[in-house]
Design an enzyme around this catalytic site. Structure first.
Site, PDB file in Angstrom:
ATOM      1  N   SER A  22       0.763  -1.185  -0.173  1.00 51.48           N
ATOM      2  CA  SER A  22       0.119  -0.038   0.054  1.00 51.48           C
ATOM      3  C   SER A  22       0.869   1.386   0.249  1.00 51.48           C
ATOM      4  O   SER A  22       0.391   2.116   0.115  1.00 51.48           O
ATOM      5  CB  SER A  22      -0.893  -0.047   1.246  1.00 51.48           C
ATOM      6  OG  SER A  22      -0.242  -0.067   2.493  1.00 51.48           O
ATOM      7  N   ASN A 109      -1.114  -2.298  13.202  1.00 54.03           N
ATOM      8  CA  ASN A 109      -2.640  -1.910  13.298  1.00 54.03           C
ATOM      9  C   ASN A 109      -3.337  -0.617  14.084  1.00 54.03           C
ATOM     10  O   ASN A 109      -3.876  -0.087  13.487  1.00 54.03           O
ATOM     11  CB  ASN A 109      -3.165  -3.222  13.967  1.00 54.03           C
ATOM     12  CG  ASN A 109      -3.124  -4.486  13.327  1.00 54.03           C
ATOM     13  OD1 ASN A 109      -2.585  -4.579  12.235  1.00 54.03           O
ATOM     14  ND2 ASN A 109      -3.361  -5.669  13.656  1.00 54.03           N
ATOM     15  N   THR A 154     -40.668  24.981  -8.560  1.00 52.22           N
ATOM     16  CA  THR A 154     -40.966  23.673  -8.064  1.00 52.22           C
ATOM     17  C   THR A 154     -41.161  22.896  -9.349  1.00 52.22           C
ATOM     18  O   THR A 154     -41.893  23.653 -10.474  1.00 52.22           O
ATOM     19  CB  THR A 154     -42.178  23.725  -7.304  1.00 52.22           C
ATOM     20  OG1 THR A 154     -43.341  24.016  -7.685  1.00 52.22           O
ATOM     21  CG2 THR A 154     -41.915  24.542  -5.832  1.00 52.22           C
ATOM     22  N   HIS A 155     -40.896  21.791  -9.351  1.00 53.81           N
ATOM     23  CA  HIS A 155     -41.018  20.948 -10.491  1.00 53.81           C
ATOM     24  C   HIS A 155     -40.353  21.526 -11.836  1.00 53.81           C
ATOM     25  O   HIS A 155     -40.557  21.456 -12.721  1.00 53.81           O
ATOM     26  CB  HIS A 155     -42.293  20.449 -10.783  1.00 53.81           C
ATOM     27  CG  HIS A 155     -43.020  20.086  -9.572  1.00 53.81           C
ATOM     28  ND1 HIS A 155     -43.251  18.774  -9.040  1.00 53.81           N
ATOM     29  CD2 HIS A 155     -43.814  20.728  -8.834  1.00 53.81           C
ATOM     30  CE1 HIS A 155     -43.853  18.673  -8.063  1.00 53.81           C
ATOM     31  NE2 HIS A 155     -44.208  19.946  -7.784  1.00 53.81           N
ATOM     32  N   SER A 276     -14.895  25.497 -26.611  1.00 53.95           N
ATOM     33  CA  SER A 276     -15.121  24.189 -27.386  1.00 53.95           C
ATOM     34  C   SER A 276     -14.134  24.018 -28.428  1.00 53.95           C
ATOM     35  O   SER A 276     -13.650  25.027 -29.105  1.00 53.95           O
ATOM     36  CB  SER A 276     -16.463  24.336 -28.328  1.00 53.95           C
ATOM     37  OG  SER A 276     -16.650  23.379 -29.024  1.00 53.95           O
ATOM     38  N   LYS A 282     -18.666  28.998 -27.928  1.00 54.81           N
ATOM     39  CA  LYS A 282     -19.049  28.567 -26.609  1.00 54.81           C
ATOM     40  C   LYS A 282     -18.231  28.828 -25.641  1.00 54.81           C
ATOM     41  O   LYS A 282     -17.287  29.579 -25.510  1.00 54.81           O
ATOM     42  CB  LYS A 282     -18.584  27.004 -26.638  1.00 54.81           C
ATOM     43  CG  LYS A 282     -19.549  26.193 -27.493  1.00 54.81           C
ATOM     44  CD  LYS A 282     -21.254  26.283 -27.489  1.00 54.81           C
ATOM     45  CE  LYS A 282     -21.808  25.248 -26.353  1.00 54.81           C
ATOM     46  NZ  LYS A 282     -21.617  24.127 -26.809  1.00 54.81           N
ATOM     47  N   ASN A 284     -18.588  27.399 -22.255  1.00 60.10           N
ATOM     48  CA  ASN A 284     -18.973  26.102 -21.348  1.00 60.10           C
ATOM     49  C   ASN A 284     -19.023  26.047 -19.935  1.00 60.10           C
ATOM     50  O   ASN A 284     -18.050  26.547 -19.575  1.00 60.10           O
ATOM     51  CB  ASN A 284     -18.491  24.701 -22.011  1.00 60.10           C
ATOM     52  CG  ASN A 284     -18.967  24.698 -23.430  1.00 60.10           C
ATOM     53  OD1 ASN A 284     -20.234  25.166 -23.774  1.00 60.10           O
ATOM     54  ND2 ASN A 284     -18.358  23.992 -24.244  1.00 60.10           N
ATOM     55  N   GLU A 289     -20.247  21.217 -14.545  1.00 61.50           N
ATOM     56  CA  GLU A 289     -20.333  19.717 -14.979  1.00 61.50           C
ATOM     57  C   GLU A 289     -19.345  18.917 -14.417  1.00 61.50           C
ATOM     58  O   GLU A 289     -20.077  17.735 -13.800  1.00 61.50           O
ATOM     59  CB  GLU A 289     -20.399  19.847 -16.314  1.00 61.50           C
ATOM     60  CG  GLU A 289     -21.650  20.428 -17.109  1.00 61.50           C
ATOM     61  CD  GLU A 289     -21.266  20.893 -18.635  1.00 61.50           C
ATOM     62  OE1 GLU A 289     -22.278  21.077 -19.249  1.00 61.50           O
ATOM     63  OE2 GLU A 289     -19.831  20.502 -18.947  1.00 61.50           O
ATOM     64  N   TYR A 316      -8.453  -6.656  13.479  1.00 58.30           N
ATOM     65  CA  TYR A 316      -8.051  -5.931  12.172  1.00 58.30           C
ATOM     66  C   TYR A 316      -7.929  -7.135  11.097  1.00 58.30           C
ATOM     67  O   TYR A 316      -7.815  -8.335  11.438  1.00 58.30           O
ATOM     68  CB  TYR A 316      -6.659  -5.566  12.386  1.00 58.30           C
ATOM     69  CG  TYR A 316      -5.833  -5.108  11.111  1.00 58.30           C
ATOM     70  CD1 TYR A 316      -5.931  -3.700  10.634  1.00 58.30           C
ATOM     71  CD2 TYR A 316      -5.296  -6.178  10.317  1.00 58.30           C
ATOM     72  CE1 TYR A 316      -5.499  -3.415   9.462  1.00 58.30           C
ATOM     73  CE2 TYR A 316      -4.552  -5.544   9.227  1.00 58.30           C
ATOM     74  CZ  TYR A 316      -4.878  -4.292   8.677  1.00 58.30           C
ATOM     75  OH  TYR A 316      -4.266  -3.894   7.435  1.00 58.30           O
ATOM     76  N   GLN A 321      -6.786  -2.200   4.713  1.00 59.25           N
ATOM     77  CA  GLN A 321      -5.821  -1.410   3.891  1.00 59.25           C
ATOM     78  C   GLN A 321      -6.488  -0.687   2.659  1.00 59.25           C
ATOM     79  O   GLN A 321      -5.810   0.328   2.095  1.00 59.25           O
ATOM     80  CB  GLN A 321      -4.786  -2.417   3.550  1.00 59.25           C
ATOM     81  CG  GLN A 321      -3.619  -1.669   2.721  1.00 59.25           C
ATOM     82  CD  GLN A 321      -2.360  -2.761   2.397  1.00 59.25           C
ATOM     83  OE1 GLN A 321      -1.671  -2.850   3.350  1.00 59.25           O
ATOM     84  NE2 GLN A 321      -2.124  -2.972   1.363  1.00 59.25           N
TER      85      GLN A 321
HETATM   86  N1  ARG Z   1      -0.435  -1.858   5.618  1.00 60.21           N
HETATM   87  C1  ARG Z   1      -1.593  -2.235   6.637  1.00 60.21           C
HETATM   88  C2  ARG Z   1      -2.600  -1.504   6.494  1.00 60.21           C
HETATM   89  O1  ARG Z   1      -2.457  -0.325   5.754  1.00 60.21           O
HETATM   90  C3  ARG Z   1      -0.775  -1.907   7.980  1.00 60.21           C
HETATM   91  C4  ARG Z   1      -1.342  -2.964   9.025  1.00 60.21           C
HETATM   92  C5  ARG Z   1      -0.948  -4.376   8.691  1.00 60.21           C
HETATM   93  N2  ARG Z   1      -1.232  -5.236   9.753  1.00 60.21           N
HETATM   94  C6  ARG Z   1      -1.200  -6.635   9.562  1.00 60.21           C
HETATM   95  N3  ARG Z   1      -1.379  -7.237  10.324  1.00 60.21           N
HETATM   96  N4  ARG Z   1      -0.892  -7.106   8.110  1.00 60.21           N
HETATM   97  O2  ARG Z   1      -3.756  -1.728   7.047  1.00 60.21           O
END
Ligand code: ARG
Length: 456
Positions: A22, A109, A154-155, A276, A282, A284, A289, A316, A321
């Site tokens: 991550s 965690n 309204t509407h 455009s 245009k 726009n 949007e 956990y 993640q």
């Molecule tokens: N990369 C994990 C997360 O973002 C951190 C916690 C990982 N803990 C574990 N027991 N694998 O949630």
């Protein structure tokens, strides 16, 4: 990078490493992760789990890692599983084996839970500021252009004449509630999870209150399992973002309609309008949007966050993640839309004469006639019927209520003097008559502006 593999005889596959990392998303909260670690090391030194010298060395090392990150001298290795592992590895590379002591009495965690709450506290401050800016821009519009006559709908059918200020305030109040929603979420998430460890707490004599105080949290989370498993604060902020986006999207939709040649009530400022590639004329409303379109994205983020947590057993699970991508996107998108909306509403031009001539004798004044009859004692239902017949007659004659005279009104059973009729068919007088609490009368608009300006 294969770490935490003591109990295995083989490294993780490269594919699994990539799948599981991550790091890229975590980078956004690298600063918060280092702050959490500094607070943790400081506390460990104070309670004697680490010596004062060890704690000081860890803190200095972590500060050096933060400086390397800020200067770009160090870029976390994307092969690391997450930002926590990457920072610990960098620390250990800098200060040696002592780096391994940092993880005493904590787990990733509670670390990730802490990082997220710290990140959220900062972004909630940004959201509050951005909302305040948009509210201010709308209030400035009300003060400057609030007494512009327009049709209230309204509407999407003309209903009754109102002042523009009334309409703009109707967009402002929901934003005020959005602000309150974010503030409410902040109050609930301002508790430090650090020291919850994996989910059961620790036997080390830590001082969780001290860590929380060092990090500026109002309090500590009360249950170690809840501390690492809960994501309702993440969902709550995403939900508040989704609701806020609904408001921004409704406002944007009106800008699209109002800036069309058919309505031509506003013209978007040049700095927020787009051209455009084929039609040279245009101007726009792409900004509006995009705000409308991005609302859908934020709803998707909320949906993802609700679904990913709903079937997780305590405590956990790695599913968690996945929360960051959705949360970060929801918050960043909402912030960007708030800022762009502020820009659009501050720079657009309003055609203050757009409705003036058109509203004289307009059918949106029909309620005035019925109200006048009701004030004279005719049951409102009957008055409604009579005025309905008058409207039909005017339509058949190919005009609007301006065709009506005191004499022709009498034929329908509407006893009215010429003065009363003129007053009824004056759209500005109609708007000004609505002095009930929250009505469109200018005095009520001013009262709300004062209320909103003083509550800040
Ligand atoms: N990369 C994990 C997360 O973002 C951190 C916690 C990982 N803990 C574990 N027991 N694998 O949630």
């Amino acid at each position: 990078m294969s770490r935490l593999r003591g109990r295995f005889s083989a490294p993780t596959s490269e594919e699994m490493q990539r799948f599981s990392s991550s790091l890229k998303v975590d980078l956004e909260m690298a600063g918060e992760d280092i702050e959490g670690s500094i607070a943790h090391a400081t506390m460990l030194g104070e309670v004697g789990v680490l010596s004062a010298g060890e704690a000081a060395e860890l803190v200095a090392g972590l500060s050096a890692v933060a400086a390397d990150l800020a200067s770009g001298a160090w870029r976390p290795d994307e092969a690391e599983e997450d930002i926590h592992m990457a920072i610990e590895a960098r620390l250990t590379a800098k200060i040696g084996e002592l780096g391994g002591k940092l993880h005493t009495a904590r787990s990733r965690n509670d670390q990730v839970a802490t990082d997220l709450r710290l990140w959220l506290k900062r972004r909630l401050a940004d959201l509050d500021l951005a909302l305040g800016g948009l509210i201010e821009a709308l209030l400035a519009r009300v003060k400057n252009d609030g007494r512009v006559l327009m049709a209230g709908y309204t509407h999407l059918q003309r209903g009754q004449p109102i002042w523009l200020g009334h309409h703009l305030l109707a967009h402002t109040w929901p934003l005020v509630r959005d602000r309150q929603r974010f503030a409410g979420a902040l109050g609930r998430l301002d508790a430090c999870p650090l020291g919850a460890c994996a989910m059961a707490g620790t036997a080390h004599p830590i001082d969780r209150q001290r860590t929380a105080a060092l990090l500026g949290f109002a309090t500590v989370s009360e249950n170690a399992m809840d501390a690492v498993a809960a994501r309702d604060h993440v969902q709550e902020v995403a939900a508040a973002c989704a609701i806020c986006m609904t408001h921004l999207s409704r406002m944007a939709e009106e800008l699209v309609i109002w800036s069309s040649a058919e309505v031509a009530f506003v013209q978007l400022g040049e700095t927020y309008a787009t051209g455009s590639s084929i039609m040279p004329q245009k101007r726009n409303p792409d900004a509006a949007e995009l705000v409308r379109g991005k609302a859908g994205r934020v709803y998707g983020d909320l949906q993802a966050l609700l679904t990913m947590v709903k079937a997780q057993p305590l405590a956990y699970n790695r599913d968690l993640q996945e929360d960051r991508e959705a949360l970060f996107d929801a918050v960043h998108t909402t912030l960007a839309c708030l800022r762009i909306s502020t820009g659009m509403w501050s720079t657009l031009e309003i055609d203050s004469d757009r409705f003036v001539g058109e509203m004289v004798g307009d059918f949106s004044l029909a309620t005035e006639l019925a109200d006048l009859m009701a004030a004279k004692g005719v049951p409102f239902r009957q008055a409604h019927e009579t005025v309905g017949e008058i409207v039909r007659w005017c339509e058949e004659e190919g005009g609007n209520l301006s065709l009506l005279t005191a004499e022709s009104a009498a034929r329908f059973g509407l006893e009215i003097t010429a003065e009363e009729l003129a007053d009824c068919l004056d759209p500005e007088a109609a708007a000004q008559r609505r002095t009930s609490h929250g009505g469109t009368a200018w005095s009520e608009i001013q009262r709300q502006v004062e209320l909103l300006s003083s509550s800040d």
